[in-house]
Design a protein around this motif. Structure first.
Motif, mmCIF file in Angstrom:
data_model
loop_
_atom_site.group_PDB
_atom_site.id
_atom_site.type_symbol
_atom_site.label_atom_id
_atom_site.label_comp_id
_atom_site.label_asym_id
_atom_site.label_seq_id
_atom_site.Cartn_x
_atom_site.Cartn_y
_atom_site.Cartn_z
ATOM 1 N N MET A 185 119.166 43.950 66.908
ATOM 2 C CA MET A 185 120.381 44.022 67.727
ATOM 3 C C MET A 185 121.649 43.729 66.929
ATOM 4 S SD MET A 185 119.863 45.018 70.824
ATOM 5 C CE MET A 185 121.105 44.382 71.938
ATOM 6 N N ASP A 186 121.592 42.767 66.025
ATOM 7 C CA ASP A 186 122.796 42.394 65.286
ATOM 8 C C ASP A 186 123.104 43.318 64.110
ATOM 9 O OD1 ASP A 186 120.659 41.558 63.724
ATOM 10 O OD2 ASP A 186 121.499 39.591 63.264
ATOM 11 N N GLU A 187 122.318 44.392 63.956
ATOM 12 C CA GLU A 187 122.557 45.349 62.870
ATOM 13 C C GLU A 187 122.890 46.751 63.387
ATOM 14 O OE1 GLU A 187 119.571 45.266 59.793
ATOM 15 O OE2 GLU A 187 119.369 43.081 59.940
ATOM 16 N N ARG A 188 123.276 46.858 64.647
ATOM 17 C CA ARG A 188 123.572 48.171 65.226
ATOM 18 C C ARG A 188 124.708 48.890 64.504
ATOM 19 N NH1 ARG A 188 124.171 46.326 71.226
ATOM 20 N NH2 ARG A 188 124.826 44.479 70.083
ATOM 21 N N ALA A 189 125.636 48.142 63.940
ATOM 22 C CA ALA A 189 126.752 48.762 63.207
ATOM 23 C C ALA A 189 126.256 49.558 62.003
ATOM 24 C CB ALA A 189 127.746 47.695 62.759
ATOM 25 N N LYS A 190 125.088 49.211 61.456
ATOM 26 C CA LYS A 190 124.520 49.948 60.316
ATOM 27 C C LYS A 190 124.173 51.391 60.696
ATOM 28 C CE LYS A 190 122.487 46.151 57.706
ATOM 29 N NZ LYS A 190 121.247 45.600 57.148
ATOM 30 N N ILE A 191 124.052 51.637 61.970
ATOM 31 C CA ILE A 191 123.779 52.989 62.457
ATOM 32 C C ILE A 191 125.067 53.615 62.988
ATOM 33 C CG2 ILE A 191 122.561 54.329 64.222
ATOM 34 C CD1 ILE A 191 120.209 52.322 63.897
ATOM 35 N N LYS A 192 125.772 52.891 63.844
ATOM 36 C CA LYS A 192 126.970 53.446 64.510
ATOM 37 C C LYS A 192 128.072 53.818 63.525
ATOM 38 C CE LYS A 192 127.554 50.113 67.634
ATOM 39 N NZ LYS A 192 128.012 49.391 68.839
ATOM 40 N N GLU A 193 128.430 52.914 62.647
ATOM 41 C CA GLU A 193 129.592 53.128 61.781
ATOM 42 C C GLU A 193 129.423 54.281 60.790
ATOM 43 O OE1 GLU A 193 130.540 49.252 60.230
ATOM 44 O OE2 GLU A 193 131.107 48.522 62.225
ATOM 45 N N PRO A 194 128.333 54.358 60.048
ATOM 46 C CA PRO A 194 128.214 55.477 59.107
ATOM 47 C C PRO A 194 128.142 56.843 59.798
ATOM 48 C CG PRO A 194 126.270 54.051 58.962
ATOM 49 C CD PRO A 194 127.228 53.415 59.912
ATOM 50 N N LEU A 195 127.502 56.894 60.964
ATOM 51 C CA LEU A 195 127.417 58.182 61.652
ATOM 52 C C LEU A 195 128.755 58.568 62.279
ATOM 53 C CD1 LEU A 195 123.822 58.117 63.180
ATOM 54 C CD2 LEU A 195 124.632 59.130 61.042
ATOM 55 N N ALA A 196 129.509 57.596 62.753
ATOM 56 C CA ALA A 196 130.855 57.893 63.268
ATOM 57 C C ALA A 196 131.748 58.433 62.144
ATOM 58 C CB ALA A 196 131.472 56.642 63.883
ATOM 59 N N ALA A 197 131.563 57.919 60.940
ATOM 60 C CA ALA A 197 132.388 58.330 59.802
ATOM 61 C C ALA A 197 132.159 59.783 59.394
ATOM 62 C CB ALA A 197 132.140 57.407 58.612
ATOM 63 N N VAL A 198 130.980 60.338 59.682
ATOM 64 C CA VAL A 198 130.695 61.722 59.276
ATOM 65 C C VAL A 198 130.754 62.701 60.449
ATOM 66 C CG1 VAL A 198 129.296 61.043 57.295
ATOM 67 C CG2 VAL A 198 128.167 61.489 59.490
#
Length: 170
Positions: free
Chosen positions: A65-78
């Motif tokens: 749960m505390d690592e969701r940004a590892k998925i959200k942020e890189p995919l939002a960037a592309v």
């Protein structure tokens, strides 16, 4: 012979449904830092992140749960270069682990799929009784069921009854 299979709910995890066209998977893999699986039912793990290919253009991504940004942020960037649909479904599902020497047999009481054909490190969308689940074989005698939250009492009830029957030798 004693029945030594454990049924337990797992802590909440980050979950994302990812949909995209095949031509965008290269950019998305690069953004995530690992190659998305290309074969349906294939599971790829990179650190604490997993990607399971469920369909021709569909993946389930999981992480703590505390690592969701590892998925959200890189995919939002592309997104501009690799159009996709990323939907967080973390609160929708609960994971149930079934482990032990009789795990396959216990799950077979309500799952019509031939579990012997599901190899370690693979997962599939299937049914458990009448409930749609994602079933992953984590180890030879360990499975994870990802179940919509509203169906967890039903699935756990079925597993409890089946466990009691095995314990009684039925």
């Amino acid at each position: 012979m004693a029945f030594n299979t454990i049924v337990e709910t797992l802590p909440a995890m980050g979950r994302f449904s990812l949909r995209c066209k095949r031509e965008n998977t290269v950019a998305m893999s690069k953004a995530l830092g690992f190659e998305l699986p290309s074969t349906i039912s294939e599971l790829v793990r990179s650190g604490n992140v997993t990607a399971l290919k469920l369909g021709p253009d569909e993946w389930m991504l999981t992480c703590p749960m505390d690592e969701r940004a590892k998925i959200k942020e890189p995919l939002a960037a592309v997104y501009a270069d690799a159009v996709h649909s990323l939907t967080e479904v973390s609160s929708r599902e609960v994971s149930i682990r079934v482990s032990g020497p009789e795990a396959e047999e216990l799950l077979s009481t309500s799952c019509p799929r031939n579990l012997r054909e599901l190899t370690v490190g693979c997962g599939v969308r299937t049914v458990f009784d009448s409930v749609q689940v994602i079933l992953t074989r984590e180890e030879q005698n360990q499975f994870r069921l990802d179940v919509w939250r509203s169906f967890v009492p039903h699935v756990m009830g079925l597993l409890s009854v089946a466990t009691k029957e095995f314990e009684c030798g039925l």
